[in-house]
Design an enzyme around this catalytic site. Structure first.
Site, short mmCIF file in Angstrom:
data_model
loop_
_atom_site.label_atom_id
_atom_site.label_comp_id
_atom_site.label_asym_id
_atom_site.label_seq_id
_atom_site.Cartn_x
_atom_site.Cartn_y
_atom_site.Cartn_z
N SER A 72 0.87 -1.18 0.00
CA SER A 72 0.00 0.00 0.00
C SER A 72 0.91 1.22 0.00
O SER A 72 2.08 1.13 0.41
CB SER A 72 -0.85 0.00 1.27
OG SER A 72 -1.45 1.28 1.45
N TYR A 79 -1.69 -1.38 10.42
CA TYR A 79 -1.68 -1.57 8.96
C TYR A 79 -0.41 -0.97 8.36
O TYR A 79 0.28 -1.59 7.55
CB TYR A 79 -2.92 -0.90 8.39
CG TYR A 79 -3.14 -1.02 6.90
CD1 TYR A 79 -3.66 -2.18 6.34
CD2 TYR A 79 -2.86 0.06 6.05
CE1 TYR A 79 -3.89 -2.27 4.98
CE2 TYR A 79 -3.10 -0.02 4.69
CZ TYR A 79 -3.62 -1.19 4.15
OH TYR A 79 -3.85 -1.27 2.80
#
Ligand SMILES: NC(=O)c1ccc[n+]([C@@H]2O[C@H](COP(=O)([O-])OP(=O)(O)OC[C@H]3O[C@@H](n4cnc5c(N)ncnc54)[C@H](OP(=O)(O)O)[C@@H]3O)[C@@H](O)[C@H]2O)c1
Length: 264
Positions: free
Chosen positions: A155, A168
């Site tokens: 990401s 995350y």
């Protein structure tokens, strides 16, 4: 090594004919799009997820639209034994595994202070440990074949930190490290390791944010292209990294974010 100008092969660019791919979390979202694109490029594709019915429906839809072979492998990526068994099954059925797309990624935006110990561990298990163990298992086959493509979906949160998203962000940063470590360790076996770092995509998981007018207005301003990514816009990156044309691309993180992370 001889330095020469060679005659280009006649096969189409980016063809994946004869290749076999496993994509985790491919019942919907970005994984689904990548699965479809790999199939359209000629690969036999095995899609993973936990919900067998969702996977079966996705396989049917992908088979109908791509004309390709789509099999399903239902298992939870945090179950290491199940992942190992699924890869063994692919080897038994297809005789090889050329491409692993580690796509599953759980996210729960909350400040660290609001996380329990086990919640932190669970998310790191899903987002970092599981891809590492699956890559290890896939690489065993790829070493024997002397060919493989390890593709990890990270990401832009692996590069830049958002507020209140610490677990995350840590896991995705770890995946960037894993991508590079595998690139260094396996390249001499004919295996490349690269990552795709998506920006903000209008997937099912982000449905509530897409529907939030204020957030979408922020996306319009923050992303130079001025909109959310369409899920299908991730697919070309996967096909490229999986292809023979990317044979000298190793340890790279391909950012697909409409320019979000390069603007001041
Ligand atoms: N969407 C974005 O804007 C965006 C941005 C940056 C990065 N990413 C990354 O891109 C990847 C895909 O994102 P997405 O939004 O397309 O995914 P998603 O829709 O949240 O999930 C895709 C699939 O993963 C499966 N899944 C979830 N946990 C699993 C597990 N433990 N084992 C096996 N399958 C599991 C789910 O199916 P089941 O429920 O059937 O298991 C789900 O259908 C993730 O790694 C995410 O972090 C996405």
């Amino acid at each position: 090594m001889p330095v020469e100008t060679r005659t280009p092969p006649a096969r189409p660019l980016f063809s994946l004919e004869g290749r076999v791919a496993l994509i985790t979390g491919a019942g919907r979202g970005l994984g689904y799009e990548m699965a479809g694109a790999l199939a359209r490029a000629g690969a036999a594709v095995v899609i993973n997820g936990r919900d067998r019915d969702r996977l079966a429906a996705a396989a049917e839809a992908l088979g109908a639209t791509t004309g390709g072979r789509i099999d399903i492998a239902p298992f939870d990526v945090t179950d290491a034994a199940a992942g190992r068994a699924a890869i063994a099954q692919i080897a038994a059925t297809h005789g090889r595994l050329d491409i692993l797309v580690n796509n599953v990624g759980a996210r729960d935006r909350r400040p660290l202070a609001q996380y329990g110990d086990d919640e932190v561990r669970q998310m790191i298990e899903t987002d970092l440990v599981a891809p590492m163990l699956l890559a290890r298992e896939a690489a065993r086959l790829m070493v024997e074949q002397r060919h493989g493509r390890l593709i990890t979906v990270t990401s832009i949160a692996g590069h830049v930190a958002n507020r209140d998203d610490p677990v995350y962000t840590s896991a995705k940063g770890g995946l960037t490290g894993l991508t590079r470590a595998l690139a260094v360790d396996y390249a001499r076996h004919g295996i490349t390791s690269n990552a795709i770092a998506p920006g903000m995509f209008a997937t099912e998981t982000n449905r509530h944010l897409v529907a939030d007018a204020a957030f979408s207005a922020f996306v319009d301003v923050r992303v130079p292209i001025g909109r959310w990514g369409r899920p299908e816009e991730i697919a070309g990156a996967a096909v490229f990294l999986a292809s023979d044309e990317a044979s000298f691309v190793n340890g790279h993180v391909l950012v697909v974010d409409g320019g979000q992370t390069i603007r001041m």
